[in-house]
Motif scaffolding. Sequence first.
Motif, PDB file in Angstrom:
ATOM      1  N   ALA B 157     -45.432  -0.103  52.514  1.00 45.28           N
ATOM      2  CA  ALA B 157     -46.335  -0.562  51.450  1.00 45.28           C
ATOM      3  C   ALA B 157     -47.713   0.095  51.578  1.00 45.28           C
ATOM      4  CB  ALA B 157     -46.471  -2.075  51.537  1.00 45.28           C
ATOM      5  N   PRO B 158     -48.383   0.344  50.436  1.00 44.24           N
ATOM      6  CA  PRO B 158     -49.693   1.031  50.470  1.00 44.24           C
ATOM      7  C   PRO B 158     -50.709   0.363  51.407  1.00 44.24           C
ATOM      8  CG  PRO B 158     -48.917   0.859  48.230  1.00 44.24           C
ATOM      9  CD  PRO B 158     -47.939   0.102  49.056  1.00 44.24           C
ATOM     10  N   LEU B 159     -50.752  -0.967  51.404  1.00 43.69           N
ATOM     11  CA  LEU B 159     -51.733  -1.640  52.278  1.00 43.69           C
ATOM     12  C   LEU B 159     -51.417  -1.421  53.750  1.00 43.69           C
ATOM     13  CD1 LEU B 159     -52.637  -5.031  50.580  1.00 43.69           C
ATOM     14  CD2 LEU B 159     -54.143  -3.107  51.087  1.00 43.69           C
ATOM     15  N   HIS B 160     -50.141  -1.386  54.079  1.00 41.84           N
ATOM     16  CA  HIS B 160     -49.738  -1.109  55.466  1.00 41.84           C
ATOM     17  C   HIS B 160     -50.037   0.341  55.838  1.00 41.84           C
ATOM     18  CE1 HIS B 160     -46.828  -4.728  55.532  1.00 41.84           C
ATOM     19  NE2 HIS B 160     -47.973  -5.025  56.095  1.00 41.84           N
ATOM     20  N   ARG B 161     -49.866   1.252  54.885  1.00 45.41           N
ATOM     21  CA  ARG B 161     -50.223   2.669  55.156  1.00 45.41           C
ATOM     22  C   ARG B 161     -51.708   2.767  55.474  1.00 45.41           C
ATOM     23  NH1 ARG B 161     -46.552   6.597  51.352  1.00 45.41           N
ATOM     24  NH2 ARG B 161     -44.874   5.125  51.148  1.00 45.41           N
ATOM     25  N   LEU B 162     -52.500   2.056  54.683  1.00 37.88           N
ATOM     26  CA  LEU B 162     -53.954   2.073  54.898  1.00 37.88           C
ATOM     27  C   LEU B 162     -54.269   1.534  56.291  1.00 37.88           C
ATOM     28  CD1 LEU B 162     -56.799   2.385  53.558  1.00 37.88           C
ATOM     29  CD2 LEU B 162     -56.652  -0.024  53.003  1.00 37.88           C
ATOM     30  N   ARG B 163     -53.673   0.398  56.610  1.00 36.76           N
ATOM     31  CA  ARG B 163     -54.004  -0.297  57.863  1.00 36.76           C
ATOM     32  C   ARG B 163     -53.490   0.432  59.103  1.00 36.76           C
ATOM     33  NH1 ARG B 163     -52.317  -6.602  58.857  1.00 36.76           N
ATOM     34  NH2 ARG B 163     -52.892  -6.698  61.048  1.00 36.76           N
ATOM     35  N   TYR B 164     -52.246   0.930  59.023  1.00 33.48           N
ATOM     36  CA  TYR B 164     -51.634   1.474  60.237  1.00 33.48           C
ATOM     37  C   TYR B 164     -51.674   3.000  60.330  1.00 33.48           C
ATOM     38  CZ  TYR B 164     -49.916  -3.243  60.894  1.00 33.48           C
ATOM     39  OH  TYR B 164     -49.848  -4.601  61.073  1.00 33.48           O
ATOM     40  N   ILE B 165     -51.942   3.682  59.226  1.00 26.20           N
ATOM     41  CA  ILE B 165     -51.957   5.152  59.285  1.00 26.20           C
ATOM     42  C   ILE B 165     -53.351   5.696  58.969  1.00 26.20           C
ATOM     43  CG2 ILE B 165     -50.985   7.301  58.332  1.00 26.20           C
ATOM     44  CD1 ILE B 165     -48.370   5.757  57.866  1.00 26.20           C
ATOM     45  N   TYR B 166     -53.872   5.357  57.795  1.00 25.40           N
ATOM     46  CA  TYR B 166     -55.141   5.984  57.387  1.00 25.40           C
ATOM     47  C   TYR B 166     -56.331   5.503  58.226  1.00 25.40           C
ATOM     48  CZ  TYR B 166     -52.792   8.065  53.385  1.00 25.40           C
ATOM     49  OH  TYR B 166     -51.960   8.813  52.587  1.00 25.40           O
ATOM     50  N   ILE B 167     -56.433   4.190  58.446  1.00 21.40           N
ATOM     51  CA  ILE B 167     -57.602   3.701  59.197  1.00 21.40           C
ATOM     52  C   ILE B 167     -57.612   4.264  60.634  1.00 21.40           C
ATOM     53  CG2 ILE B 167     -58.701   1.628  60.197  1.00 21.40           C
ATOM     54  CD1 ILE B 167     -58.264   0.261  57.508  1.00 21.40           C
ATOM     55  N   PRO B 168     -56.499   4.176  61.383  1.00 22.54           N
ATOM     56  CA  PRO B 168     -56.540   4.756  62.736  1.00 22.54           C
ATOM     57  C   PRO B 168     -56.834   6.255  62.736  1.00 22.54           C
ATOM     58  CG  PRO B 168     -54.590   3.409  62.460  1.00 22.54           C
ATOM     59  CD  PRO B 168     -55.208   3.519  61.115  1.00 22.54           C
ATOM     60  N   ARG B 237     -71.194   0.989  65.685  1.00 19.86           N
ATOM     61  CA  ARG B 237     -70.005   1.659  66.248  1.00 19.86           C
ATOM     62  C   ARG B 237     -69.111   0.643  66.954  1.00 19.86           C
ATOM     63  NH1 ARG B 237     -70.767   7.487  69.050  1.00 19.86           N
ATOM     64  NH2 ARG B 237     -71.948   8.476  67.416  1.00 19.86           N
ATOM     65  N   PHE B 238     -69.723  -0.226  67.745  1.00 19.38           N
ATOM     66  CA  PHE B 238     -68.966  -1.226  68.494  1.00 19.38           C
ATOM     67  C   PHE B 238     -68.199  -2.141  67.535  1.00 19.38           C
ATOM     68  CE2 PHE B 238     -68.943  -5.616  70.145  1.00 19.38           C
ATOM     69  CZ  PHE B 238     -68.138  -5.449  71.258  1.00 19.38           C
ATOM     70  N   LEU B 239     -68.911  -2.637  66.502  1.00 20.99           N
ATOM     71  CA  LEU B 239     -68.271  -3.576  65.571  1.00 20.99           C
ATOM     72  C   LEU B 239     -67.140  -2.897  64.802  1.00 20.99           C
ATOM     73  CD1 LEU B 239     -71.407  -5.445  64.172  1.00 20.99           C
ATOM     74  CD2 LEU B 239     -69.710  -6.297  65.809  1.00 20.99           C
ATOM     75  N   ILE B 240     -67.365  -1.651  64.387  1.00 19.66           N
ATOM     76  CA  ILE B 240     -66.322  -0.956  63.613  1.00 19.66           C
ATOM     77  C   ILE B 240     -65.103  -0.676  64.486  1.00 19.66           C
ATOM     78  CG2 ILE B 240     -65.801   1.292  62.538  1.00 19.66           C
ATOM     79  CD1 ILE B 240     -68.116   0.881  60.775  1.00 19.66           C
ATOM     80  N   ARG B 241     -65.362  -0.249  65.729  1.00 14.35           N
ATOM     81  CA  ARG B 241     -64.226   0.011  66.635  1.00 14.35           C
ATOM     82  C   ARG B 241     -63.421  -1.263  66.866  1.00 14.35           C
ATOM     83  NH1 ARG B 241     -66.991   3.843  70.398  1.00 14.35           N
ATOM     84  NH2 ARG B 241     -66.078   5.862  69.946  1.00 14.35           N
ATOM     85  N   ARG B 242     -64.132  -2.374  67.126  1.00 12.52           N
ATOM     86  CA  ARG B 242     -63.449  -3.647  67.386  1.00 12.52           C
ATOM     87  C   ARG B 242     -62.637  -4.074  66.169  1.00 12.52           C
ATOM     88  NH1 ARG B 242     -65.171  -7.020  71.715  1.00 12.52           N
ATOM     89  NH2 ARG B 242     -63.752  -8.555  70.827  1.00 12.52           N
ATOM     90  N   ALA B 243     -63.259  -3.977  64.995  1.00  9.15           N
ATOM     91  CA  ALA B 243     -62.571  -4.414  63.779  1.00  9.15           C
ATOM     92  C   ALA B 243     -61.341  -3.553  63.522  1.00  9.15           C
ATOM     93  CB  ALA B 243     -63.527  -4.332  62.593  1.00  9.15           C
ATOM     94  N   ALA B 244     -61.504  -2.234  63.696  1.00  9.57           N
ATOM     95  CA  ALA B 244     -60.383  -1.327  63.420  1.00  9.57           C
ATOM     96  C   ALA B 244     -59.245  -1.564  64.411  1.00  9.57           C
ATOM     97  CB  ALA B 244     -60.851   0.116  63.474  1.00  9.57           C
ATOM     98  N   ARG B 245     -59.589  -1.744  65.674  1.00  9.57           N
ATOM     99  CA  ARG B 245     -58.544  -1.965  66.687  1.00  9.57           C
ATOM    100  C   ARG B 245     -57.767  -3.253  66.400  1.00  9.57           C
ATOM    101  NH1 ARG B 245     -58.561   2.753  67.519  1.00  9.57           N
ATOM    102  NH2 ARG B 245     -59.784   3.804  69.098  1.00  9.57           N
ATOM    103  N   ALA B 246     -58.514  -4.307  66.040  1.00 11.80           N
ATOM    104  CA  ALA B 246     -57.860  -5.592  65.747  1.00 11.80           C
ATOM    105  C   ALA B 246     -56.944  -5.442  64.539  1.00 11.80           C
ATOM    106  CB  ALA B 246     -58.900  -6.660  65.502  1.00 11.80           C
ATOM    107  N   LEU B 247     -57.426  -4.694  63.559  1.00 10.33           N
ATOM    108  CA  LEU B 247     -56.674  -4.508  62.324  1.00 10.33           C
ATOM    109  C   LEU B 247     -55.407  -3.695  62.564  1.00 10.33           C
ATOM    110  CD1 LEU B 247     -57.268  -5.249  59.354  1.00 10.33           C
ATOM    111  CD2 LEU B 247     -58.133  -2.936  59.057  1.00 10.33           C
TER     112      LEU B 247
END
Lengths: 194, 253
Positions: B157-168, B237-247
């Motif tokens: 699904a597009p949202l999963h692509r965003l979360r698991y492929i594009y964001i990382p 940077r810290f907040l974005i890294r934490r948020a992205a990792r959790a996501l």
Amino acid sequence: MSDIVLQSIGKSFGGKRVLDKLSHTFAAGGVHGLTGPSGSGKTTLLNILLGLTAPDTGAVSGVNTAAVSAVFQEDRLCERASVGANIRIAAPRAREKNALRSLIEEMGLDEKTPVHELSGGMKRRAALLRAIAAPSELIVMDEPFTGLDEAVKQTAAAAIRRSLGGRTLIVVTHSESDLTLLGGSVSLTLPLLG
Amino acid sequence: MFRNRRLWIPLCALFWLCVWQLASMRIGEEILLVSPLAAAARLWEMLREPSFWSTAGFSMARIMGGFLLSLAAGSALAALAYRFGAVYVLLAPLISAVKSVPVASYTILCLIFLSTRSLSLIITFLMTLPVVYEALLEGLRQTDAKLLEMASVFRIAPLHRLRYIYIPQTLPYLVSVIGVGVGIAWKSGVAAEVIGLPQGAIGSRLYEAKITLDMRNLFAWTIAVMLLCYFLEKLIRFLIRRAARALERGRAL
């Protein structure tokens, strides 16, 4: 589900012929081995079956590309995501979650572990699990047991056999014993074209 | 010898501070070059004045607001340009123009239409938008094609692509652009304030220091800006890294 029929498939890359007038039928629900020397077009044929590459000539019938799953040559997992998340995004509507969980355990994995923390062999098992968990009519596997030792291979093959449920499985492998483990035999050997 | 950067970088910073102190002692005129000790002492005094915090808060809210807006808008535009070639072509001349216009031109133009209070927000937004847009677009273009093939085969699904492929895949580009962008944001935001002179902004304090030749204040405010820039960059940077990792880790089955 119907038989998969290749009708006079041809494919070239940069003037080099990889497949030429290839015709073959894979019986529905069977486990089919696809062999041939390096460069004979095995991976290209898998990509055609998956709808990732279009043949230059000929046609494939019997494949619903909206219902395929695969184990690629590389694991192609989302490295930062957990094993469970990798499987869930490929099989979002899997109802038998408990059965899936026991399959993950049987493969020696933990659904919560991020993929980047796994060894090469564990990643391969996660990729295998994703392919069999995803809803599909056709599963294609490119050297599925790469990096697995004999005992793990046996366990993985048993899990795949149990999970097939009448789906067609096409496996690229150089090892006939791997095919035997999966309950199949060589169905098509591709020649190396000049 | 210089492998232990955590040790050597602070030591080198200390070395340059000593060079500054010696140069100031050699010149012997505070009006020309304030010593780092005098600037630090003035900053320490200022930290105890309530007006320091209201001034720093005024500028920080607008400058960081402008930068966060450019992060949001730059991400959205980069995603659209990546997905639709027409959007990329449409934006290309605009982004080139926005990138090459000097801060002073924007500031003077904005002063015609806007109040000086919102000036640094708009200028910061305009100056950082092209940087964010181009970095994220490059990140998206470098997304692993094999993972995208996998996503297409498994009909992810597009949202999963965003979360698991594009964001990382774009996270390293995002983290890197924050380092560059926060610096540009503060430089351009404060420069706009020096030109527009909004009441109670850091830029206005710098301008006052200039016209009264109060070099201690000038250096103290400059150090304050550098410290704010450094710590805010680390925080974002810290907040974005934490948020992205959790996501991207995601839940289990």
